[in-house]
Scaffold this active site. Structure first.
Site, PDB file in Angstrom:
ATOM      1  N   ASP A  13      15.076  25.337 -36.658  1.00  0.00           N
ATOM      2  CA  ASP A  13      16.030  24.619 -35.820  1.00  0.00           C
ATOM      3  C   ASP A  13      15.623  24.589 -34.350  1.00  0.00           C
ATOM      4  OD1 ASP A  13      17.533  24.328 -38.159  1.00  0.00           O
ATOM      5  OD2 ASP A  13      18.519  26.266 -37.831  1.00  0.00           O
ATOM      6  N   GLU A  14      14.332  24.527 -34.104  1.00  0.00           N
ATOM      7  CA  GLU A  14      13.825  24.492 -32.726  1.00  0.00           C
ATOM      8  C   GLU A  14      13.927  23.098 -32.126  1.00  0.00           C
ATOM      9  OE1 GLU A  14      12.026  25.502 -35.357  1.00  0.00           O
ATOM     10  OE2 GLU A  14      11.360  27.571 -35.034  1.00  0.00           O
ATOM     11  N   GLY A  15      14.112  22.099 -33.000  1.00  0.00           N
ATOM     12  CA  GLY A  15      14.126  20.714 -32.523  1.00  0.00           C
ATOM     13  C   GLY A  15      12.920  19.938 -33.049  1.00  0.00           C
ATOM     14  N   LYS A  16      12.469  20.310 -34.248  1.00  0.00           N
ATOM     15  CA  LYS A  16      11.295  19.644 -34.834  1.00  0.00           C
ATOM     16  C   LYS A  16      11.575  18.165 -35.093  1.00  0.00           C
ATOM     17  CE  LYS A  16      11.407  22.697 -38.130  1.00  0.00           C
ATOM     18  NZ  LYS A  16      12.367  23.672 -37.588  1.00  0.00           N
ATOM     19  N   GLY A  17      12.808  17.881 -35.532  1.00  0.00           N
ATOM     20  CA  GLY A  17      13.168  16.494 -35.820  1.00  0.00           C
ATOM     21  C   GLY A  17      13.039  15.639 -34.577  1.00  0.00           C
ATOM     22  N   LYS A  18      13.601  16.130 -33.476  1.00  0.00           N
ATOM     23  CA  LYS A  18      13.560  15.362 -32.229  1.00  0.00           C
ATOM     24  C   LYS A  18      12.115  15.147 -31.769  1.00  0.00           C
ATOM     25  CE  LYS A  18      14.459  15.563 -27.400  1.00  0.00           C
ATOM     26  NZ  LYS A  18      15.207  16.037 -26.248  1.00  0.00           N
ATOM     27  N   GLY A  40      17.058  20.745 -42.048  1.00  0.00           N
ATOM     28  CA  GLY A  40      17.993  19.797 -41.452  1.00  0.00           C
ATOM     29  C   GLY A  40      17.428  19.420 -40.098  1.00  0.00           C
ATOM     30  N   HIS A  41      16.899  18.209 -39.990  1.00  0.00           N
ATOM     31  CA  HIS A  41      16.223  17.785 -38.761  1.00  0.00           C
ATOM     32  C   HIS A  41      17.043  16.682 -38.090  1.00  0.00           C
ATOM     33  CE1 HIS A  41      12.082  19.342 -40.352  1.00  0.00           C
ATOM     34  NE2 HIS A  41      12.999  20.265 -40.267  1.00  0.00           N
ATOM     35  N   THR A  42      17.501  16.980 -36.882  1.00  0.00           N
ATOM     36  CA  THR A  42      18.408  16.053 -36.197  1.00  0.00           C
ATOM     37  C   THR A  42      17.663  15.147 -35.218  1.00  0.00           C
ATOM     38  OG1 THR A  42      19.929  17.913 -36.194  1.00  0.00           O
ATOM     39  CG2 THR A  42      20.612  15.967 -34.946  1.00  0.00           C
ATOM     40  N   GLN A 224      11.359  24.411 -41.581  1.00  0.00           N
ATOM     41  CA  GLN A 224      11.495  25.853 -41.352  1.00  0.00           C
ATOM     42  C   GLN A 224      10.593  26.253 -40.182  1.00  0.00           C
ATOM     43  OE1 GLN A 224      11.072  24.922 -45.032  1.00  0.00           O
ATOM     44  NE2 GLN A 224      13.160  24.414 -44.532  1.00  0.00           N
ATOM     45  N   THR A 239      11.538  31.927 -46.187  1.00  0.00           N
ATOM     46  CA  THR A 239      11.641  30.899 -47.206  1.00  0.00           C
ATOM     47  C   THR A 239      10.449  31.069 -48.155  1.00  0.00           C
ATOM     48  OG1 THR A 239      12.121  28.559 -47.582  1.00  0.00           O
ATOM     49  CG2 THR A 239      10.428  29.063 -45.914  1.00  0.00           C
ATOM     50  N   GLY A 415      18.107  17.786 -23.501  1.00  0.00           N
ATOM     51  CA  GLY A 415      19.300  17.249 -24.153  1.00  0.00           C
ATOM     52  C   GLY A 415      18.917  16.771 -25.536  1.00  0.00           C
TER      53      GLY A 415
HETATM   54  P1  GDP Z   1      15.005  21.213 -36.436  1.00  0.00           P
HETATM   55  O1  GDP Z   1      15.454  21.775 -37.744  1.00  0.00           O
HETATM   56  O2  GDP Z   1      13.902  21.999 -35.826  1.00  0.00           O
HETATM   57  O3  GDP Z   1      14.691  19.738 -36.499  1.00  0.00           O
HETATM   58  O4  GDP Z   1      16.255  21.360 -35.451  1.00  0.00           O
HETATM   59  P2  GDP Z   1      17.786  20.984 -35.787  1.00  0.00           P
HETATM   60  O5  GDP Z   1      17.934  19.516 -35.718  1.00  0.00           O
HETATM   61  O6  GDP Z   1      18.272  21.697 -36.993  1.00  0.00           O
HETATM   62  O7  GDP Z   1      18.532  21.700 -34.562  1.00  0.00           O
HETATM   63  C1  GDP Z   1      18.217  21.395 -33.252  1.00  0.00           C
HETATM   64  C2  GDP Z   1      19.494  20.901 -32.552  1.00  0.00           C
HETATM   65  O8  GDP Z   1      19.270  20.849 -31.160  1.00  0.00           O
HETATM   66  C3  GDP Z   1      19.899  19.508 -32.951  1.00  0.00           C
HETATM   67  O9  GDP Z   1      21.291  19.404 -32.902  1.00  0.00           O
HETATM   68  C4  GDP Z   1      19.253  18.627 -31.870  1.00  0.00           C
HETATM   69  O10 GDP Z   1      19.945  17.405 -31.678  1.00  0.00           O
HETATM   70  C5  GDP Z   1      19.394  19.510 -30.685  1.00  0.00           C
HETATM   71  N1  GDP Z   1      18.353  19.380 -29.650  1.00  0.00           N
HETATM   72  C6  GDP Z   1      17.018  19.155 -29.813  1.00  0.00           C
HETATM   73  N2  GDP Z   1      16.398  19.221 -28.615  1.00  0.00           N
HETATM   74  C7  GDP Z   1      17.359  19.485 -27.692  1.00  0.00           C
HETATM   75  C8  GDP Z   1      17.334  19.717 -26.292  1.00  0.00           C
HETATM   76  O11 GDP Z   1      16.305  19.690 -25.622  1.00  0.00           O
HETATM   77  N3  GDP Z   1      18.550  19.998 -25.686  1.00  0.00           N
HETATM   78  C9  GDP Z   1      19.719  20.052 -26.391  1.00  0.00           C
HETATM   79  N4  GDP Z   1      20.840  20.354 -25.741  1.00  0.00           N
HETATM   80  N5  GDP Z   1      19.756  19.854 -27.721  1.00  0.00           N
HETATM   81  C10 GDP Z   1      18.600  19.588 -28.350  1.00  0.00           C
HETATM   82  P1  IMO Z   2      14.752  23.645 -40.483  1.00  0.00           P
HETATM   83  O1  IMO Z   2      13.598  22.836 -41.027  1.00  0.00           O
HETATM   84  C1  IMO Z   2      16.723  27.510 -40.269  1.00  0.00           C
HETATM   85  C2  IMO Z   2      16.439  30.043 -43.843  1.00  0.00           C
HETATM   86  C3  IMO Z   2      17.723  30.346 -44.587  1.00  0.00           C
HETATM   87  C4  IMO Z   2      17.413  31.734 -45.128  1.00  0.00           C
HETATM   88  C5  IMO Z   2      15.922  31.624 -45.463  1.00  0.00           C
HETATM   89  C6  IMO Z   2      15.644  31.345 -46.930  1.00  0.00           C
HETATM   90  O2  IMO Z   2      15.972  22.830 -40.257  1.00  0.00           O
HETATM   91  O3  IMO Z   2      14.328  24.433 -39.299  1.00  0.00           O
HETATM   92  P2  IMO Z   2      15.818  29.153 -48.422  1.00  0.00           P
HETATM   93  O4  IMO Z   2      17.015  28.301 -48.768  1.00  0.00           O
HETATM   94  O5  IMO Z   2      14.734  28.415 -47.729  1.00  0.00           O
HETATM   95  O6  IMO Z   2      15.329  29.940 -49.596  1.00  0.00           O
HETATM   96  O7  IMO Z   2      16.424  30.252 -47.369  1.00  0.00           O
HETATM   97  O8  IMO Z   2      15.415  30.574 -44.663  1.00  0.00           O
HETATM   98  N1  IMO Z   2      16.158  28.610 -43.643  1.00  0.00           N
HETATM   99  C7  IMO Z   2      16.286  27.978 -42.465  1.00  0.00           C
HETATM  100  N2  IMO Z   2      16.746  28.410 -41.273  1.00  0.00           N
HETATM  101  N3  IMO Z   2      16.243  26.262 -40.381  1.00  0.00           N
HETATM  102  C8  IMO Z   2      15.753  25.817 -41.563  1.00  0.00           C
HETATM  103  O9  IMO Z   2      15.137  24.617 -41.704  1.00  0.00           O
HETATM  104  C9  IMO Z   2      15.796  26.675 -42.690  1.00  0.00           C
HETATM  105  N4  IMO Z   2      15.425  26.562 -43.975  1.00  0.00           N
HETATM  106  C10 IMO Z   2      15.642  27.750 -44.548  1.00  0.00           C
HETATM  107  O10 IMO Z   2      18.840  30.351 -43.724  1.00  0.00           O
HETATM  108  O11 IMO Z   2      17.541  32.676 -44.107  1.00  0.00           O
HETATM  109 MG    MG Z   3      17.233  22.404 -38.687  1.00  0.00          MG
END
Ligand code: GDP
Ligand code: IMO
Ligand code: MG
Length: 424
Positions: A13-18, A40-42, A224, A239, A415
Site C-alpha cells: 500500500d505504498e502507492g504502487k497503483g498511482k 488493492g491498487h488505487t 504486495q 504473502t 496527494g
Molecule cells: P498500492 O497497493 O501500493 O497501490 O497502494 P493503495 O492504493 O492500496 O494505497 C495507497 C493509498 O494512498 C491510496 O488511497 C492512494 O490513492 C493514496 N495515495 C497514493 N499516493 C499518495 C500521495 O502521495 N498522497 C496521498 N495523500 N495519498 C496518496
Molecule cells: P498491495 O498490492 C498490504 C498482507 C495481508 C497479510 C499477508 C498475507 O495492495 O500492496 P495473503 O492474503 O497475501 O496470504 O496475506 O499479506 N497483504 C497485503 N498487505 N497490501 C497488499 O497488497 C497485501 N496483500 C497481502 O494483510 O498480512
Molecule cells: Mg494496496
C-alpha cells in the site's frame, strides 16, 4: 528493449497503483507478475477513484496492453467481475491479456485459507482470505490448475478430480466441513467463466519478448511488497509469492538483462495490514493522526492499517534486495503539521546497535528503533508542483532518506490525484 519494475519497499500500500499509472504514460505494456486479488491498487483521476485488484494499473490508458503474467494467481470470476465494473465506467479492457500459465484460485483455496487462519487462532497471519496461500501451495506441490486448463474440458476435469479428491478429504476429515461438489465447480469454471476468459488467454511470455525485441517499453507492476516477500519478508507473516525484483523476472518470464530501471515505492511513513513484527509501529495519538490524514484503511478489505515512522534500515535492505535504482516517495503531504518527524536509522537489539537488518526473526521481533529527529513543516503540500514548492524541512527529510539509502528520490507524492506529484 527496456523493462521497468515498480515494487513496494515496505509492507504494501505504498502507492504502487498511482506510480504505475503515472509511469504508464510512457509505456506500451504493464504486466502484473505475482500475487492475485489480495492486492488493492488505487488510482485517482479527477473525481474518480479506481481500486484495481487483478487488472494491471496501466488499464486506464487506451495505448497500454495490460498483461496478467504467469506468476499471478487468478480467480476468473473476480477477473470477469473487475472487467465488467471497469467497462461500466467506460474503461476498455478488450486488450487485457492473461497468461495461459497463471494458476487458478479455486473455491477450495478460499475455504482452506479461512480454515487454516481459524486453526492458527491467535497466531493467525491476518491474510486477505482470498485463497492466495493455498493456491501457491498447490502450484509448488504440482497439483494446481492453470488458466489454460479452462480451455480444455477433459484436462480440467481430470485435474480437478485429482485435486478435489485430496481437498475434500482435508475439508471433511481435518476440518469437519462439507465436501465440495465437482459438478458445481465445473459448471462455474467451464460453462460460465471459460467463454469469457478464453479471448484473454495468450502466451504472455512470447508477447512480452516480442514487444521487447520491437523496442517497446514494458513495465512490471509489483503487488504486495518487499517485506511481504515469501523469501525475504518477515516470515511467516508474509504473502506466498515474491514481490521483490527477482520475482518480476520469474513471474513475467523476462531475464534480468532486460531490466533497466527499478523504482522502489516508499511511503513517507510505514503501514502494515495483518499480523507480524513492526519496529517503528505507533499506537499513540500520532498513529491516529496518520490513519486519519492518510486514510489508512485497506483498499479492498477495508481493514485499518497499522502505522509507524519511516524505517531506513528496512528501506536500505529493500533497495539491496531488488537493485532499486530510484525511490518514489509517496504521501509526503500526510506528514505536514507535525512539529517533529522521527526517522528510524538503526535498531537497538538487546543493547547492541544494528544499522543493517538482522537476519534472525527473533531479533527483528524485539528491535527497538533508534530515531533521528527532524523538524516538521506546517505547509500544505497538496498543490506542490516543483521542488521549490516544498518547504526546506521537507527537502531535508528527502535528503536524509537519500543519504541513508544511498539512492535518489525521483518522485514525491503530495496527494492521491494522478497529477499530485513533484518530480525531482
Ligand atoms: P498500492 O497497493 O501500493 O497501490 O497502494 P493503495 O492504493 O492500496 O494505497 C495507497 C493509498 O494512498 C491510496 O488511497 C492512494 O490513492 C493514496 N495515495 C497514493 N499516493 C499518495 C500521495 O502521495 N498522497 C496521498 N495523500 N495519498 C496518496
Ligand atoms: P498491495 O498490492 C498490504 C498482507 C495481508 C497479510 C499477508 C498475507 O495492495 O500492496 P495473503 O492474503 O497475501 O496470504 O496475506 O499479506 N497483504 C497485503 N498487505 N497490501 C497488499 O497488497 C497485501 N496483500 C497481502 O494483510 O498480512
Ligand atoms: Mg494496496
Amino acid at each position: 528493449m527496456p523493462a521497468t519494475i515498480v515494487i513496494g519497499t515496505q509492507w504494501g500500500d505504498e502507492g504502487k497503483g498511482k506510480l504505475t499509472d503515472l509511469l504508464a504514460k510512457d509505456m506500451n505494456y504493464v504486466v502484473r507478475y505475482q500475487g492475485g486479488h489480495n492486492a488493492g491498487h488505487t488510482i485517482v483521476v479527477g473525481e474518480e477513484s479506481f481500486a484495481l485488484q487483478l487488472v494491471p494499473s496501466g488499464v486506464l490508458y487506451p495505448h497500454i496492453t495490460p498483461v496478467i503474467g504467469n506468476g499471478v494467481v487468478v480467480d476468473p470470476a473476480v477477473l470477469v467481475d473487475e472487467c465488467r465494473k471497469l467497462n461500466a465506467r467506460g474503461i476498455d479492457t478488450s486488450k487485457l491479456v492473461v497468461s495461459a500459465n497463471a494458476h487458478l484460485i479455486m473455491p477450495y483455496h478460499y475455504e482452506l485459507d479461512k480454515l487454516s487462519e481459524r486453526m492458527l487462532g491467535r497466531n493467525k497471519l491476518g491474510t486477505t482470505k482470498r485463497g492466495i496461500g493455498p493456491t501457491y501451495a498447490d502450484k509448488a506441490s504440482r497439483t494446481g490448475l492453470r488458466v489454460q486448463d479452462m480451455l480444455d474440458k477433459d484436462i480440467f476435469m481430470q485435474k480437478l478430480e485429482v485435486a478435489l479428491h485430496e481437498k475434500n478429504a482435508i475439508l471433511s476429515k481435518v476440518y469437519n466441513r462439507l465436501s465440495l461438489d465437482i459438478r458445481e465447480i465445473a459448471d462455474l469454471y467451464l460453462t460460465q467463466l471459460a467463454p469469457q476468459i478464453a479471448p484473454m488467454v495468450q502466451d504472455s511470455v512470447g508477447l512480452i519478448h516480442d514487444a521487447l525485441e520491437d523496442g517497446q517499453n514494458v513495465m512490471l507492476e509489483g503487488a504486495q511488497a518487499t517485506f511481504l516477500d515469501l523469501d525475504h519478508g518477515t516470515y511467516p507473516f508474509v504473502t506466498s509469492s515474491n514481490p521483490t525484483a527477482g520475482g518480476a523476472c520469474v513471474g513475467a518470464g523476462v531475464g534480468p538483462m532486460h531490466i533497466t530501471r527499478v523504482v522502489g515505492i516508499a511511503k513517507s511513513y510505514v503501514t502494515r495490514v495483518g499480523a507480524g513484527p513492526f519496529p517503528t509501529e505507533l499506537t499513540d495519538e500520532t498513529a491516529d493522526i496518520l490513519i486519519d490524514r492518510g486514510h489508512e484503511y485497506g483498499t479492498n478489505t477495508g481493514r485499518k492499517r497499522r502505522p509507524g515512522w519511516l524505517d531506513l534500515v528496512m528501506l536500505s535492505h529493500a533497495i539491496r534486495l531488488s537493485s532499486v535504482s530510484e525511490i518514489a516517495l509517496t504521501k509526503l503531504d500526510v506528514l505536514s503539521g507535525f512539529d517533529t518527524i522521527n526517522v528510524c536509522v538503526a535498531y537497538d537489539i538487546d543493547g547492541e546497535k544494528y544499522t543493517k537488518l538482522p537476519y534472525q526473526q527473533a531479533k527483528f521481533q524485539v528491535a527497538k528503533p533508534i530515531y533521528e529527529q527532524l523538524p516538521g513543516w506546517s505547509k500544505d503540500l497538496e498543490s506542490a508542483k516543483t521542488k521549490t514548492d516544498l518547504p526546506k524541512e521537507a527537502v531535508d527529510y528527502i535528503s536524509l532518506i537519500e543519504h541513508y539509502s544511498k539512492t535518489k528520490v525521483s518522485f514525491v507524492g503530495v496527494g492521491p490525484g494522478r497529477d499530485q506529484f513533484v518530480p525531482l
